[in-house]
Scaffold this motif. Structure first.
Motif, PDB file in Angstrom:
ATOM      1  N   VAL A 170     -46.753 -42.035  40.403  1.00  0.00           N
ATOM      2  CA  VAL A 170     -48.198 -41.786  40.396  1.00  0.00           C
ATOM      3  C   VAL A 170     -48.734 -41.802  38.968  1.00  0.00           C
ATOM      4  CG1 VAL A 170     -49.999 -40.086  40.896  1.00  0.00           C
ATOM      5  CG2 VAL A 170     -48.171 -40.494  42.561  1.00  0.00           C
ATOM      6  N   LEU A 171     -48.002 -41.159  38.054  1.00  0.00           N
ATOM      7  CA  LEU A 171     -48.424 -41.122  36.649  1.00  0.00           C
ATOM      8  C   LEU A 171     -48.467 -42.531  36.053  1.00  0.00           C
ATOM      9  CD1 LEU A 171     -49.109 -39.445  34.133  1.00  0.00           C
ATOM     10  CD2 LEU A 171     -46.651 -39.276  33.675  1.00  0.00           C
ATOM     11  N   LEU A 172     -47.470 -43.351  36.366  1.00  0.00           N
ATOM     12  CA  LEU A 172     -47.446 -44.722  35.852  1.00  0.00           C
ATOM     13  C   LEU A 172     -48.598 -45.550  36.400  1.00  0.00           C
ATOM     14  CD1 LEU A 172     -43.604 -45.458  36.069  1.00  0.00           C
ATOM     15  CD2 LEU A 172     -44.949 -45.044  34.001  1.00  0.00           C
ATOM     16  N   LEU A 173     -48.908 -45.347  37.683  1.00  0.00           N
ATOM     17  CA  LEU A 173     -50.041 -46.069  38.267  1.00  0.00           C
ATOM     18  C   LEU A 173     -51.356 -45.661  37.615  1.00  0.00           C
ATOM     19  CD1 LEU A 173     -49.173 -46.097  42.086  1.00  0.00           C
ATOM     20  CD2 LEU A 173     -49.217 -48.040  40.534  1.00  0.00           C
ATOM     21  N   VAL A 174     -51.507 -44.365  37.355  1.00  0.00           N
ATOM     22  CA  VAL A 174     -52.738 -43.875  36.723  1.00  0.00           C
ATOM     23  C   VAL A 174     -52.872 -44.428  35.310  1.00  0.00           C
ATOM     24  CG1 VAL A 174     -53.912 -41.809  35.859  1.00  0.00           C
ATOM     25  CG2 VAL A 174     -52.877 -41.796  38.135  1.00  0.00           C
ATOM     26  N   LEU A 175     -51.749 -44.463  34.584  1.00  0.00           N
ATOM     27  CA  LEU A 175     -51.794 -44.886  33.187  1.00  0.00           C
ATOM     28  C   LEU A 175     -51.828 -46.399  33.014  1.00  0.00           C
ATOM     29  CD1 LEU A 175     -49.231 -42.400  31.577  1.00  0.00           C
ATOM     30  CD2 LEU A 175     -51.721 -42.281  31.494  1.00  0.00           C
ATOM     31  N   PHE A 176     -51.005 -47.119  33.804  1.00  0.00           N
ATOM     32  CA  PHE A 176     -50.819 -48.545  33.548  1.00  0.00           C
ATOM     33  C   PHE A 176     -51.160 -49.444  34.734  1.00  0.00           C
ATOM     34  CE2 PHE A 176     -47.511 -46.197  31.115  1.00  0.00           C
ATOM     35  CZ  PHE A 176     -48.047 -46.400  29.840  1.00  0.00           C
ATOM     36  N   GLY A 177     -51.526 -48.873  35.870  1.00  0.00           N
ATOM     37  CA  GLY A 177     -51.824 -49.683  37.052  1.00  0.00           C
ATOM     38  C   GLY A 177     -53.293 -49.766  37.389  1.00  0.00           C
ATOM     39  N   GLY A 178     -54.138 -49.450  36.434  1.00  0.00           N
ATOM     40  CA  GLY A 178     -55.573 -49.536  36.673  1.00  0.00           C
ATOM     41  C   GLY A 178     -56.179 -48.301  37.284  1.00  0.00           C
ATOM     42  N   GLY A 179     -55.392 -47.211  37.350  1.00  0.00           N
ATOM     43  CA  GLY A 179     -55.920 -45.990  37.937  1.00  0.00           C
ATOM     44  C   GLY A 179     -57.020 -45.366  37.102  1.00  0.00           C
ATOM     45  N   THR A 180     -56.788 -45.148  35.813  1.00  0.00           N
ATOM     46  CA  THR A 180     -57.776 -44.528  34.933  1.00  0.00           C
ATOM     47  C   THR A 180     -57.852 -45.223  33.589  1.00  0.00           C
ATOM     48  OG1 THR A 180     -57.375 -42.376  35.967  1.00  0.00           O
ATOM     49  CG2 THR A 180     -58.488 -42.372  33.830  1.00  0.00           C
ATOM     50  N   PHE A 181     -56.726 -45.666  33.072  1.00  0.00           N
ATOM     51  CA  PHE A 181     -56.684 -46.193  31.708  1.00  0.00           C
ATOM     52  C   PHE A 181     -56.649 -47.723  31.699  1.00  0.00           C
ATOM     53  CE2 PHE A 181     -55.199 -41.849  31.570  1.00  0.00           C
ATOM     54  CZ  PHE A 181     -55.853 -41.337  30.455  1.00  0.00           C
ATOM     55  N   VAL A 182     -55.471 -48.314  31.699  1.00  0.00           N
ATOM     56  CA  VAL A 182     -55.354 -49.767  31.606  1.00  0.00           C
ATOM     57  C   VAL A 182     -54.675 -50.323  32.849  1.00  0.00           C
ATOM     58  CG1 VAL A 182     -55.277 -49.758  29.092  1.00  0.00           C
ATOM     59  CG2 VAL A 182     -53.148 -49.566  30.394  1.00  0.00           C
ATOM     60  N   GLN A 183     -54.872 -51.601  33.099  1.00  0.00           N
ATOM     61  CA  GLN A 183     -54.223 -52.257  34.241  1.00  0.00           C
ATOM     62  C   GLN A 183     -53.320 -53.357  33.725  1.00  0.00           C
ATOM     63  OE1 GLN A 183     -56.851 -53.602  37.322  1.00  0.00           O
ATOM     64  NE2 GLN A 183     -55.178 -54.138  38.706  1.00  0.00           N
ATOM     65  N   TRP A 184     -52.164 -52.941  33.237  1.00  0.00           N
ATOM     66  CA  TRP A 184     -51.193 -53.877  32.702  1.00  0.00           C
ATOM     67  C   TRP A 184     -50.249 -54.394  33.783  1.00  0.00           C
ATOM     68  CZ3 TRP A 184     -49.578 -50.678  27.749  1.00  0.00           C
ATOM     69  CH2 TRP A 184     -50.636 -50.721  26.832  1.00  0.00           C
ATOM     70  N   PHE A 185     -50.079 -53.630  34.849  1.00  0.00           N
ATOM     71  CA  PHE A 185     -49.131 -53.992  35.890  1.00  0.00           C
ATOM     72  C   PHE A 185     -49.806 -53.931  37.258  1.00  0.00           C
ATOM     73  CE2 PHE A 185     -46.732 -52.060  32.407  1.00  0.00           C
ATOM     74  CZ  PHE A 185     -45.832 -53.075  32.124  1.00  0.00           C
ATOM     75  N   PRO A 186     -49.301 -54.717  38.241  1.00  0.00           N
ATOM     76  CA  PRO A 186     -49.910 -54.729  39.580  1.00  0.00           C
ATOM     77  C   PRO A 186     -49.657 -53.427  40.328  1.00  0.00           C
ATOM     78  CG  PRO A 186     -47.935 -56.079  39.528  1.00  0.00           C
ATOM     79  CD  PRO A 186     -48.196 -55.672  38.111  1.00  0.00           C
ATOM     80  N   VAL A 212     -41.679 -53.655  37.204  1.00  0.00           N
ATOM     81  CA  VAL A 212     -41.633 -52.736  36.068  1.00  0.00           C
ATOM     82  C   VAL A 212     -41.934 -51.305  36.481  1.00  0.00           C
ATOM     83  CG1 VAL A 212     -42.732 -52.116  33.887  1.00  0.00           C
ATOM     84  CG2 VAL A 212     -42.141 -54.500  34.349  1.00  0.00           C
ATOM     85  N   LEU A 213     -43.053 -51.064  37.155  1.00  0.00           N
ATOM     86  CA  LEU A 213     -43.448 -49.688  37.494  1.00  0.00           C
ATOM     87  C   LEU A 213     -42.519 -49.052  38.532  1.00  0.00           C
ATOM     88  CD1 LEU A 213     -47.363 -49.788  37.476  1.00  0.00           C
ATOM     89  CD2 LEU A 213     -45.768 -49.237  35.637  1.00  0.00           C
ATOM     90  N   PRO A 214     -42.241 -49.710  39.675  1.00  0.00           N
ATOM     91  CA  PRO A 214     -41.350 -49.049  40.649  1.00  0.00           C
ATOM     92  C   PRO A 214     -39.940 -48.822  40.118  1.00  0.00           C
ATOM     93  CG  PRO A 214     -41.864 -51.292  41.347  1.00  0.00           C
ATOM     94  CD  PRO A 214     -42.790 -50.970  40.224  1.00  0.00           C
ATOM     95  N   ILE A 215     -39.407 -49.767  39.319  1.00  0.00           N
ATOM     96  CA  ILE A 215     -38.059 -49.581  38.778  1.00  0.00           C
ATOM     97  C   ILE A 215     -38.048 -48.448  37.761  1.00  0.00           C
ATOM     98  CG2 ILE A 215     -36.272 -50.620  37.350  1.00  0.00           C
ATOM     99  CD1 ILE A 215     -36.265 -51.516  40.248  1.00  0.00           C
ATOM    100  N   THR A 216     -39.078 -48.363  36.939  1.00  0.00           N
ATOM    101  CA  THR A 216     -39.158 -47.263  35.976  1.00  0.00           C
ATOM    102  C   THR A 216     -39.203 -45.924  36.693  1.00  0.00           C
ATOM    103  OG1 THR A 216     -40.344 -48.676  34.405  1.00  0.00           O
ATOM    104  CG2 THR A 216     -40.484 -46.295  34.062  1.00  0.00           C
ATOM    105  N   ALA A 217     -39.995 -45.840  37.758  1.00  0.00           N
ATOM    106  CA  ALA A 217     -40.092 -44.592  38.522  1.00  0.00           C
ATOM    107  C   ALA A 217     -38.768 -44.249  39.192  1.00  0.00           C
ATOM    108  CB  ALA A 217     -41.206 -44.705  39.570  1.00  0.00           C
ATOM    109  N   SER A 218     -37.990 -45.261  39.573  1.00  0.00           N
ATOM    110  CA  SER A 218     -36.719 -45.017  40.265  1.00  0.00           C
ATOM    111  C   SER A 218     -35.575 -44.691  39.321  1.00  0.00           C
ATOM    112  CB  SER A 218     -36.337 -46.247  41.105  1.00  0.00           C
ATOM    113  OG  SER A 218     -37.315 -46.540  42.063  1.00  0.00           O
TER     114      SER A 218
END
Length: 349
Positions: A170-186, A212-218
């Protein structure tokens, strides 16, 4: 060795039957079975309904033609006594027939194969990254035990272990998935909508970009266990008498570490390696798959339990239990291959 292997294989049979039998007995008492699920769908009400107390009839059956109920029971095989259904199930499993899904109208084998690529993508990348990072890190921590590097890296991996994977996701999506800050990853899926139109290199990059995001979270939470296991195994070996003797003979520290310590310290890691590798093909985090919209085995099992799709539940349980037993046997064989001093007769005393 052959006698031991035969004994272990024969012991797998009652273990496998015991797991399947216990699960089969439990589901006989779970309210809201597939017949009731179908009744609710036919009535257009959706959901599983509620179970009434006192042994009363399940609410999904109320107001439905009894003949229709009998037809659906026959369709799902519930017109037969539980004992007969149980032995029919064992007969199918003995022939490696996992059955047919009640609601998806496909065989369980087909469902597992269709969901496997997603779980393999998550599992294998998590497995390789965990070992490629954690083993060298654990060795470095053992060599520098007690140093600032050891303390700082221990804090980092333990903090990563303490953060649940889905929270980090969730934190990665908010930060890098276009949640609040940037949308670098899908946000979802393993590939983009235009994946078929991409070149070979474009497909590879698109696939890795989605991972990138799901593997990092896992993977972050997996570092601590392997890292600390490696460190403790090396520390235990470094403190043994044969290491002191090798050093006293004038052998270099690098030669002592890699020629004498390395092989013995790897025993606990190697014995767990087959289970971790094979498990990577079938492990699927339900929360990670749901969070990143990845349709894998974790989501399949969860939906099968919710919908009371018993062939999928029992078929996947049978398959995963069998794989678990086989990988445990492979781990024991690896134990002996790594350290010939170990004999099969003493492995389970």
């Amino acid at each position: 060795m052959l006698a031991y292997l035969l004994k272990r294989i024969l012991l797998m049979i009652p273990t496998l039957i015991g797991v399947i039998t216990l699960t089969f007995v439990v589901i006989q008492f779970v309210p809201g079975g597939p017949v009731e699920q179908m009744m609710m769908e036919l009535k257009g009400r959706g959901g599983a309904g509620e179970a009434s107390g006192g042994g009363a009839e399940y609410r999904g059956r109320r107001g439905v033609d009894p003949e229709k109920i009998k037809e659906i029971q026959a369709l799902y095989g519930f017109d037969k006594p539980p004992l007969e259904r149980y032995f029919l199930m064992l007969k199918r499993f003995a022939q490696f027939d996992l059955g047919q899904s009640y609601f998806q109208h496909r065989s369980v084998w087909e469902l597992v194969k269709s969901k496997l690529p997603v779980s393999v993508s998550l599992g294998l990348w998590t497995f390789f990254l965990t070992y490629l990072i954690s083993v060298p890190l654990g060795i470095s921590k053992a060599i520098r035990a007690g140093s600032r590097f050891d303390v700082v890296t221990s804090i980092i991996v333990l903090v990563g272990y303490a953060i649940p994977g889905f929270v980090l996701g969730v934190l990665l999506l908010v930060l890098f998935g276009g949640g609040t800050f940037v949308q670098w990853f899908p946000l979802r899926g393993l590939t983009s909508d235009n994946w078929e139109q991409l070149s070979l290199m474009g497909k590879v990059m698109d696939y890795l970009w989605h991972l990138v995001l799901p593997i990092t979270a896992s993977v972050v939470g997996s570092f601590a266990v392997v890292t600390m296991l490696t460190k403790n195994a090396f520390l235990e070996e470094i403190r043994k008498q044969y290491v002191l003797t090798a050093r006293a003979k004038g052998l270099g520290e690098r030669r002592v570490l890699w020629k004498h310590v390395f092989r013995n310290a790897l025993i606990p890691l190697v014995t767990g390696f087959p289970a971790a590798f094979i498990g990577a093909f079938f492990t699927g985090s339900l929360l990670i798959e749901t969070l990143f919209s990845l349709d894998g085995l974790g989501l399949l099992s969860y939906e099968a339990v919710l919908r009371r799709d018993y062939p999928v539940v029992l078929g996947t349980l049978y398959l995963f239990t069998l794989i678990g037993l086989v990988t445990r046997l492979i781990s024991d064989v690896c134990y002996v291959l790594v350290d010939p001093r170990i004999h099969f007769e003493g492995l389970h005393r």
